[in-house]
Design a protein around this motif. Structure first.
Motif, mmCIF file in Angstrom:
data_model
loop_
_atom_site.group_PDB
_atom_site.id
_atom_site.type_symbol
_atom_site.label_atom_id
_atom_site.label_comp_id
_atom_site.label_asym_id
_atom_site.label_seq_id
_atom_site.Cartn_x
_atom_site.Cartn_y
_atom_site.Cartn_z
ATOM 1 N N LEU A 42 1.315 -1.062 0.171
ATOM 2 C CA LEU A 42 0.165 0.014 -0.071
ATOM 3 C C LEU A 42 0.929 1.710 0.035
ATOM 4 C CD1 LEU A 42 -2.463 -1.213 2.793
ATOM 5 C CD2 LEU A 42 -3.010 -1.402 0.584
ATOM 6 N N GLY A 43 0.119 2.453 -0.098
ATOM 7 C CA GLY A 43 0.817 4.030 -0.505
ATOM 8 C C GLY A 43 1.711 4.221 -1.711
ATOM 9 N N GLY A 44 1.117 3.895 -2.669
ATOM 10 C CA GLY A 44 1.872 4.288 -3.855
ATOM 11 C C GLY A 44 2.985 4.752 -4.077
ATOM 12 N N ASN A 45 2.816 5.858 -4.304
ATOM 13 C CA ASN A 45 4.354 6.963 -5.106
ATOM 14 C C ASN A 45 5.463 6.417 -3.756
ATOM 15 O OD1 ASN A 45 4.395 7.080 -7.426
ATOM 16 N ND2 ASN A 45 3.555 8.761 -7.273
ATOM 17 N N SER A 46 4.228 6.861 -2.212
ATOM 18 C CA SER A 46 4.801 6.853 -1.236
ATOM 19 C C SER A 46 5.429 5.581 -0.881
ATOM 20 C CB SER A 46 4.439 6.969 0.214
ATOM 21 O OG SER A 46 3.427 6.078 0.949
ATOM 22 N N VAL A 52 8.881 7.870 -2.931
ATOM 23 C CA VAL A 52 8.584 9.645 -3.333
ATOM 24 C C VAL A 52 8.288 10.048 -1.380
ATOM 25 C CG1 VAL A 52 7.569 11.417 -3.803
ATOM 26 C CG2 VAL A 52 8.189 9.728 -4.863
ATOM 27 N N VAL A 53 8.742 10.719 -0.565
ATOM 28 C CA VAL A 53 8.524 11.478 0.793
ATOM 29 C C VAL A 53 7.080 11.710 0.875
ATOM 30 C CG1 VAL A 53 9.400 12.297 2.969
ATOM 31 C CG2 VAL A 53 10.216 11.224 1.984
ATOM 32 N N GLY A 89 13.787 8.200 -1.776
ATOM 33 C CA GLY A 89 14.737 7.524 -1.956
ATOM 34 C C GLY A 89 14.394 6.502 -0.131
ATOM 35 N N TRP A 90 14.392 7.097 0.148
ATOM 36 C CA TRP A 90 14.809 7.061 1.190
ATOM 37 C C TRP A 90 13.456 6.219 3.006
ATOM 38 C CZ3 TRP A 90 19.305 8.263 0.431
ATOM 39 C CH2 TRP A 90 20.430 7.621 0.774
ATOM 40 N N ALA A 91 12.918 6.003 2.438
ATOM 41 C CA ALA A 91 11.264 5.718 2.429
ATOM 42 C C ALA A 91 11.986 3.699 3.319
ATOM 43 C CB ALA A 91 9.970 5.569 1.951
ATOM 44 N N ASN A 92 11.964 3.101 3.657
ATOM 45 C CA ASN A 92 11.777 1.560 3.915
ATOM 46 C C ASN A 92 10.271 0.595 4.394
ATOM 47 O OD1 ASN A 92 10.963 1.969 6.436
ATOM 48 N ND2 ASN A 92 13.292 1.982 7.117
ATOM 49 N N TYR A 695 7.167 16.235 7.921
ATOM 50 C CA TYR A 695 6.963 14.595 8.275
ATOM 51 C C TYR A 695 8.672 14.373 7.697
ATOM 52 C CZ TYR A 695 7.046 9.634 6.568
ATOM 53 O OH TYR A 695 7.232 8.153 6.812
ATOM 54 N N ASP A 696 9.587 14.631 6.778
ATOM 55 C CA ASP A 696 10.568 14.834 6.273
ATOM 56 C C ASP A 696 11.677 14.903 7.367
ATOM 57 O OD1 ASP A 696 9.408 16.319 4.531
ATOM 58 O OD2 ASP A 696 11.856 15.783 3.402
#
Length: 769
Positions: A42-46, A52-53, A89-92, A695-696
Motif C-alpha cells: 500500500l501507499g502508492g508513490n510513498s 517518494v516522501v 529514496g529513503w523510505a523503507n 514529516y521528513d
C-alpha cells in the motif's frame, strides 16, 4: 481461472495514500469497504517500491501539516522506524507495514491486493460494478457497490466508465491561468525513479554499464536546475515524460529512467569534481524500478479547480480539504528538456519571478472537484481529481491527495448514511461531511467545530495553571527532540521586510499591549532608522504586508552594536477585533535594512512564527517556521484553557491551545464543568505537536516533545474524582477514547503527568460525546 462476485457498500480502487485514507475513513464510519490495490504494498508513490516522501502544505506554511488518517500514519511510523528519512529514496518497508497494520486493525475494511481493475459496468448512469484481475491467484473478481471511488491515479475506473477526462495542458486563454502555456498541448509532467546509497566506510568503485546514458556536461546539472545538493540520493529531477505517453509508454519510460539514473550516479561518483570526494565511500544500495507518476488523466467533476481558485477571496462553501504546495509544474520532457522545473532552474531564489508566482495557499479545496459529473456514484481523489493542468500542479502532492482522499471517503459514507447521491452531498449534506472531517482530526481553514453532539462546547473550562506570553529571546531553551530544520534560507539580516506574529489576549479583561521590544544588531558604524508597524493579522497565514488593520507605527533608531530596542505602542483592548475565543494575533513588521540583523529566538514560541516580504505586498514564511527575538508588556494570557473548545485544533486565528505554566511541576490539569450531569461515552483529546515541520524533517524513533506522554482522565462523582482512564507512553497527538462504561458527571478532568520532554502540558482540543 476463477470468477467470484463480492458486494460492499463502497469500493475504493487504488491503494495509494488517497485511496488508503478514503477507505479507512469510510470503514471507520461503519461502511463495508473494499480497497483494491494493483501492487503488493500500500501507499502508492510513498511505498518502498517508489519511495517518494509524503509532503504537503508544511513545506511552505507553518502549522499547516495535514491531519486525519495521514497524520496517524506519519506519527506512528516515526515512532517505530529506526532509519532517518533523508530524501526521496529513503523510505523503507516499515512505512509499508504501518499502512498494512492500520488496514488490518480497521473494522469493515477488506483488502484486495495485487489486483488491477480491468472492467467497469455502467447501468442507467451509475457504476454497477468493477472487475479486477489478480494474476497471482488467477482470479477475476466482480465487485458490486453503491458508491465507487477512483483513486487509481490514471483514472482507470472513470475512463472505463466513459467519463470525460482531460490530459495535457490547457491554453492560457481558456481559464485565464497565468501559468498555462499560450497554446494547449498533450504534454504532461513526467515520471521519476529514485536511488539510495550506503556509506560502506571505504572507497568503492562504480562502473557505468554500457547500455546506460553517460553524462559529461556540468552545465546540464549546474546551469539547468539539476544541482546534486547531496550525493546520498533522491533527486526528483531524474524525470522523463515527453515524448513518451506516461500511461501507454510506462515500461519504456521505466527502462529509460534506469539508463539515465545510472548515468547521473556515474557523473556524481566518477566525474563531477564537486561531488566525487563526497561520493567515494558511497555504494549504490537501491534503485527503484516502479516509476513515480505525476500526471496523466484528470476526471471532470462538478467543479474544475483552476489557478484562480488558489487566490479566491471567498471560501468554497463545500471546502473539504486544503492545499499549500506551490504551483509545481515540471518542465515537460524532464531530463530531455533544456531546463528543470522553473524554481529549481532559477536556483531556488525565493525572490525570483518563478518562486513568487508559484507561491500559493493555504487555500480550500471543494468537494465538487472530487465528484465525477458523468456518473452519479463516483468520487475521486489523488492526482486524477477535477483540475486543470495548472490546478493539479499544487494539489498533486501526496499529503494533499491524502486529505482529499479522507474527504472523499467521508463524503461517500455520509451519502449512504443520509440516503442521498454523491452528487448531492456537496450541497445538501456538506455540513455533515465537514463536521465529520473535523471530528476525525482533519483541519479546514474556513470551518470550525459546530458539532451539536459535542458536550465539551457547552462546558466551562478551567486549568491548574496557564502559560503567559512575554516573548522569546536568544537564550531561551527549546526542547525539540532533534527536529530538523532547513537552514538554507535562514539568514537573519533584514534583507527584506520581516514580520513577527505575536499572540495576544482579547476580551473584556484583556490588558492591552503597552510595549514591544526587538533584539537588533547594527553592523554599521552609525545609527540606523528602521520604519516599524504594528498590525492586527487575521490568522498566521495572513501574508498581506498591509492588513488594513494598523494599530501603531513608528521609526526605530538602532545604534551600532546589539540592542533591545523598545517601542511604546499603547494598544488598548478595544483596539483588537476578537476573531477567536481567548486570543488574536498582532504582527510586528520591520522594514528592510541590510546592515541590521533581527536576532532569532532560541525557541519557537508556540503559534508565533515569522515571515519576510518575498514580493511587493506579499509575505512568505521565514525559514522553517521560527520566532524572532521580541519582548512584550504586559504579559498576555495567549494560551488560555478556553482554547481547547475554540473550534479549531491548531494555531490559526489564535493559538487555540491551552499550555500550562512551564514553571509549575507536573501534574497539571484542565477541567470541563457543566451545570447538569452529562452522559459521556467517548472523549477525544488533541495534544499539541507534529504540526510545525514536515514529516521528513522528523528524526527516527521520534516523538514530539510537546505531545503528552502520560495522562489520566477523571470524572467527578459529586464527592470525589474517579479515574476512568489511565494512559502511559503516548506519542500520538490525537487520541479517541471509547469508555468501557457510560459515565454521568458534571465535570471531567484531564490530568497530565508527563510530556515527551516539554515543560508545559499543551492541549489543542477536547471533545466529549
Amino acid at each position: 481461472m476463477r470468477h467470484v462476485t463480492q458486494s460492499y457498500d463502497i469500493v475504493v480502487c487504488g491503494g495509494g495514500l488517497a485511496g488508503f485514507t478514503a477507505a479507512v475513513s469510510a470503514a471507520r464510519m461503519g461502511q463495508r469497504v473494499c480497497l483494491v490495490q494493483d501492487r503488493p504494498v500500500l501507499g502508492g508513490n510513498s511505498s518502498s517500491e517508489v519511495r517518494v516522501v509524503p509532503r504537503g502544505s508544511t513545506t511552505y506554511h507553518a502549522y499547516a501539516r495535514e491531519g486525519g488518517v495521514l497524520s496517524e500514519l506519519m506519527v506512528g511510523e516515526r515512532m517505530k522506524n529506526h532509519e532517518p528519512i533523508f530524501e526521496n529514496g529513503w523510505a523503507n518497508s516499515v512505512w509499508d507495514l504501518s499502512l498494512y497494520d492500520l488496514a488490518q486493525r480497521t473494522e469493515n475494511l477488506t483488502l484486495l491486493m495485487n489486483t488491477a481493475v480491468c472492467d467497469v459496468t455502467v447501468t442507467d448512469g451509475r457504476i454497477a460494478s468493477v472487475t479486477g484481475w489478480t494474476m497471482s491467484a488467477e482470479t477475476e473478481t466482480e465487485l458490486r457497490a453503491e458508491v465507487f471511488l477512483d483513486c487509481t491515479g490514471d483514472a482507470v475506473v472513470a475512463a472505463l466508465a466513459g467519463c470525460e477526462f482531460r490530459t495535457g495542458e490547457e491554453a492560457r486563454a481558456e481559464f485565464g491561468e497565468p501559468h498555462a502555456p499560450l497554446e494547449a498541448s498533450e504534454d504532461t509532467m513526467g515520471n521519476s525513479i529514485h536511488f539510495k546509497t550506503k556509506d560502506v566506510g571505504h572507497p568503492v568503485d562504480f562502473e557505468l554499464p554500457e547500455w546506460a546514458v553517460e553524462y559529461t556536461d556540468p552545465d546540464f546539472f549546474y546551469k539547468q536546475g539539476r544541482v546534486p545538493r547531496d550525493v546520498r540520493g533522491g533527486f526528483w529531477w531524474i524525470e522523463l515524460g515527453k515524448p513518451w505517453n506516461t500511461i501507454y509508454d510506462a515500461e519504456e519510460i521505466r527502462h529509460e529512467l534506469t539508463r539515465h539514473t545510472l548515468g547521473v550516479w556515474d557523473w556524481m561518483k566518477n566525474k563531477d569534481p564537486q561531488t566525487r570526494n563526497a561520493a567515494k565511500n558511497l555504494a549504490l544500495d537501491w534503485l527503484g524500478q516502479v516509476p513515480g507518476k505525476r500526471e496523466s488523466r484528470r476526471i471532470m467533476g462538478l467543479h474544475l479547480l483552476t489557478e484562480g481558485d488558489f487566490f479566491r477571496d471567498e471560501p468554497f462553501e463545500d471546502e473539504i480539504a486544503y492545499g499549500g504546495w506551490n504551483i509545481d509544474l515540471h518542465t515537460p520532457g524532464g531530463l530531455l528538456a533544456s531546463t528543470s522545473e522553473p524554481t529549481a532552474a532559477a536556483g531556488y531564489d525565493l525572490h525570483s519571478k518563478e518562486s513568487v508566482t508559484a507561491y500559493v495557499g493555504p487555500f480550500g479545496i471543494p468537494l465538487r472537484s472530487l465528484v465525477a459529473k458523468d456518473v452519479t456514484n463516483l468520487l475521486m481523489a489523488g492526482r486524477n481529481v477535477s483540475a486543470t493542468h495548472v490546478g493539479l500542479g499544487s494539489v498533486r502532492v501526496q499529503a494533499t491527495t491524502a486529505i482529499m482522499g479522507q474527504a472523499a471517503g467521508t463524503a461517500a459514507a455520509v451519502a449512504l448514511k443520509n440516503g442521498v447521491s454523491v452528487q448531492q452531498v456537496a450541497t445538501i449534506a456538506i455540513h455533515d461531511v465537514q463536521q465529520q472531517l473535523l471530528k476525525d482530526g482533519c483541519f479546514l481553514p474556513n470551518v470550525v467545530n459546530a458539532d451539536e453532539r459535542d458536550r465539551a462546547r457547552t462546558a466551562t473550562i478551567t486549568a491548574s495553571s496557564e502559560a503567559v506570553n512575554l516573548g522569546a529571546a536568544p537564550g531561551d531553551r527549546w526542547i525539540d527532540g532533534g527536529l530538523r530544520e532547513n537552514v538554507r534560507h535562514s539568514g537573519e539580516y533584514l534583507s527584506a521586510l520581516r514580520a513577527q506574529w505575536i499572540p495576544v489576549e482579547t476580551g473584556p479583561d484583556a490588558p492591552g499591549l503597552r510595549t514591544v521590544s526587538v533584539l537588533l544588531r547594527n553592523h554599521s558604524d552609525t545609527a540606523v532608522e528602521i520604519p516599524a508597524r504594528l498590525q492586527q493579522a487575521d490568522h498566521i497565514w495572513d501574508y498581506r504586508v498591509d492588513t488594513n488593520m494598523v494599530l501603531d507605527d513608528t521609526t526605530l533608531v538602532v545604534e551600532p552594536g546589539e540592542h533591545w530596542v523598545t517601542w511604546d505602542v499603547r494598544v488598548d483592548p478595544g483596539s483588537l477585533v476578537r476573531t477567536a475565543p481567548g486570543g488574536q494575533y498582532v504582527r510586528v513588521d520591520l522594514a528592510a535594512e541590510p546592515a541590521v540583523e533581527w536576532l532569532r529566538a532560541g525557541r519557537i514560541l508556540p503559534g508565533a512564527v515569522s515571515a519576510f516580504e518575498m514580493s511587493p505586498g506579499r509575505l512568505r514564511r521565514f525559514g522553517d517556521g521560527v520566532t524572532m527575538s521580541h519582548r512584550i508588556t504586559p504579559a498576555q494570557r495567549a494560551y488560555p484553557p478556553v482554547g481547547v473548545i475554540s473550534g479549531t485544533a491548531r494555531p490559526h486565528r489564535a493559538t487555540n491551545e491551552w499550555r500550562s505554566d512551564p514553571g509549575h511541576p507536573f501534574d497539571q490539569w484542565i477541567q470541563l464543568d457543566w451545570d447538569e450531569p452529562q452522559d459521556i461515552s467517548t472523549v477525544h483529546v488533541t495534544f499539541a505537536g507534529h504540526l510545525l515541520r514536515e514529516y521528513d524533517h522528523t528524526p527516527a524513533l521520534w516523538r514530539d516533545p510537546q505531545t503528552v506522554r502520560d495522562y489520566t482522565i477523571r470524572a467527578w462523582s459529586g464527592e470525589r474524582w474517579t479515574d476512568i482512564l489511565v494512559v502511559e507512553g503516548n506519542g500520538f497527538p490525537r487520541r479517541v477514547h471509547h469508555l468501557v462504561d457510560v459515565i454521568s458527571s458534571t465535570a471531567i478532568r484531564l490530568v497530565v503527568h508527563a510530556t515527551n520532554g516539554d515543560p508545559s502540558a499543551a492541549v489543542y482540543e477536547i471533545r466529549c460525546y
